[in-house]
Design a protein around this motif. Structure first.
Motif, PDB file in Angstrom:
ATOM      1  N   UNK A   1       0.807  -1.216   0.000  1.00 60.25           N
ATOM      2  CA  UNK A   1       0.000   0.000   0.000  1.00 60.25           C
ATOM      3  C   UNK A   1       0.849   1.279   0.000  1.00 60.25           C
ATOM      4  N   UNK A   2       2.132   1.186   0.229  1.00 61.05           N
ATOM      5  CA  UNK A   2       2.966   2.368   0.412  1.00 61.05           C
ATOM      6  C   UNK A   2       2.916   3.369  -0.740  1.00 61.05           C
ATOM      7  N   UNK A   3       2.848   2.960  -2.020  1.00 58.25           N
ATOM      8  CA  UNK A   3       2.736   3.984  -3.082  1.00 58.25           C
ATOM      9  C   UNK A   3       1.536   4.911  -2.887  1.00 58.25           C
ATOM     10  N   UNK A   4       0.412   4.371  -2.467  1.00 57.99           N
ATOM     11  CA  UNK A   4      -0.766   5.216  -2.214  1.00 57.99           C
ATOM     12  C   UNK A   4      -0.565   6.064  -0.958  1.00 57.99           C
ATOM     13  N   UNK A   5       0.031   5.471   0.068  1.00 61.20           N
ATOM     14  CA  UNK A   5       0.220   6.178   1.337  1.00 61.20           C
ATOM     15  C   UNK A   5       1.110   7.399   1.162  1.00 61.20           C
ATOM     16  N   UNK A   6       2.157   7.272   0.356  1.00 60.35           N
ATOM     17  CA  UNK A   6       3.090   8.384   0.164  1.00 60.35           C
ATOM     18  C   UNK A   6       2.445   9.572  -0.533  1.00 60.35           C
ATOM     19  N   UNK A   7       1.375   9.347  -1.273  1.00 57.30           N
ATOM     20  CA  UNK A   7       0.700  10.432  -1.987  1.00 57.30           C
ATOM     21  C   UNK A   7      -0.269  11.220  -1.095  1.00 57.30           C
ATOM     22  N   UNK A   8      -0.487  10.762   0.130  1.00 53.88           N
ATOM     23  CA  UNK A   8      -1.398  11.449   1.041  1.00 53.88           C
ATOM     24  C   UNK A   8      -0.696  12.613   1.732  1.00 53.88           C
ATOM     25  N   UNK A   9      -1.474  13.605   2.149  1.00 50.34           N
ATOM     26  CA  UNK A   9      -0.944  14.691   2.962  1.00 50.34           C
ATOM     27  C   UNK A   9      -0.680  14.178   4.375  1.00 50.34           C
ATOM     28  N   UNK A  10      -0.007  14.989   5.191  1.00 51.70           N
ATOM     29  CA  UNK A  10       0.261  14.594   6.575  1.00 51.70           C
ATOM     30  C   UNK A  10      -1.046  14.354   7.329  1.00 51.70           C
ATOM     31  N   UNK A  11      -2.039  15.206   7.080  1.00 49.87           N
ATOM     32  CA  UNK A  11      -3.341  15.024   7.725  1.00 49.87           C
ATOM     33  C   UNK A  11      -4.010  13.752   7.231  1.00 49.87           C
ATOM     34  N   UNK A  12      -3.925  13.517   5.933  1.00 46.24           N
ATOM     35  CA  UNK A  12      -4.527  12.311   5.379  1.00 46.24           C
ATOM     36  C   UNK A  12      -3.877  11.050   5.920  1.00 46.24           C
ATOM     37  N   UNK A  13      -2.565  11.066   6.103  1.00 45.21           N
ATOM     38  CA  UNK A  13      -1.868   9.907   6.662  1.00 45.21           C
ATOM     39  C   UNK A  13      -2.343   9.623   8.085  1.00 45.21           C
ATOM     40  N   UNK A  14      -2.458  10.679   8.900  1.00 46.65           N
ATOM     41  CA  UNK A  14      -2.924  10.497  10.282  1.00 46.65           C
ATOM     42  C   UNK A  14      -4.342   9.937  10.313  1.00 46.65           C
ATOM     43  N   UNK A  15      -5.197  10.447   9.439  1.00 49.01           N
ATOM     44  CA  UNK A  15      -6.582   9.971   9.415  1.00 49.01           C
ATOM     45  C   UNK A  15      -6.668   8.520   8.962  1.00 49.01           C
ATOM     46  N   UNK A  16      -5.826   8.146   8.016  1.00 48.63           N
ATOM     47  CA  UNK A  16      -5.809   6.745   7.583  1.00 48.63           C
ATOM     48  C   UNK A  16      -5.393   5.829   8.731  1.00 48.63           C
TER      49      UNK A  16
END
Length: 269
Positions: free
Chosen positions: A88-103
């Motif tokens: 999943x890391x390719x998708x995770x890296x494209x998220x913002x810092x806020x999006x990463x925390x929410x995920x």
């Protein structure tokens, strides 16, 4: 006298000190033991096969603090396996810092569910990422026999609960075989538009010309008699002459008939 007094004091201390220690020990034994603190969630994840996910939580201050504070009040975590996180890391890296925390927060429920109670809970669950009506961040738990799955509208795939890392009130941690994708971060792919029906095959150029521009009819070749026929002007003059001479012919025929009738009558007389 002073020496005697000092000796008496020392003797009292020696005698009373063990008694006081025994009394303190008895009091401590009667006092209820302090409840143990909540477990370190990320440490438990790392030991249970979710080290990659635990490292992502540790790298996000917002997620780390929320996880640790929620552990005291009751929490159930669905941590993706290391293989699932790597995929999943390719998708995770494209998220913002806020999006990463929410995920990361999306993978925990603020309620303790044992493995047995989890199997009897079907339906929608809120997560640590849920924030009123502004951010739903929920998923659906489905049970079929011993198989527990988690599904969202962002993907047709489901995450399956594979094993138990920790199941001690107030915290339960289960491994899942896929990263759970919230629809708030990963919009569902639109349904593919059906391909238009193929246009009818166009007529070939020759066929089109034949259909819209028919070939002129070929006149029959003139027969042998055609060369002897009079020109068109002569035909017109002949018709006019025939029309003009028609009364004379009729008068002559009538006169001839009358003469023959007279001759026949004379002969008979």
């Amino acid at each position: 006298m002073r020496r005697f007094h000092l000796a008496a004091v020392l003797l009292g201390v020696v005698v009373l000190l063990p008694i006081a220690a025994a009394a303190a020990a008895a009091a401590a034994a009667k006092a209820p033991a302090a409840p143990p603190g909540p477990p370190n969630v990320t440490t438990a994840m790392a030991k249970g096969g979710c080290k990659a996910f635990a490292d992502l939580i540790a790298a996000s201050p917002d997620a780390a603090s929320t996880y640790q504070s929620a552990a005291g009040g009751g929490m159930t975590v669905f941590c993706p396996s290391d293989d699932a996180v790597r995929a999943f890391m390719p998708k995770y890296k494209n998220l913002t810092a806020e999006g990463k925390a929410e995920l990361l927060l999306f993978h925990a429920v603020p309620v303790y569910y044992s493995r047995g109670s989890l199997k009897s809970n079907n339906g929608v669950m809120n997560t640590l990422a849920t924030d009123g009506s502004a951010k739903n961040y929920n998923f659906t738990v489905q049970n079929e026999g011993d198989v527990v799955t988690i599904k969202t509208a962002a993907s047709d795939d489901v995450a399956r609960v594979k094993s138990t890392v920790l199941d001690t009130d107030p915290v339960a941690i289960f491994t899942v075989d896929a990263v759970i994708e919230p629809v708030e971060l990963f919009k569902p792919a639109p349904s593919p538009t059906p391909a238009p029906a193929p246009a009818p095959a166009a007529d070939s150029p020759k066929a089109g010309k034949a259909a819209h521009h028919p070939a002129p009819a070929v006149a029959d070749a003139p027969g042998p008699a055609a060369s002897d026929s009079p020109p068109a002007d002569q035909k017109k003059e002949s018709k006019k002459s025939a029309a003009a001479g028609a009364p004379c012919v009729r008068w002559f025929a009538a006169a001839l008939t009358a003469a023959v009738a007279v001759a026949v009558a004379s002969t008979l007389a």
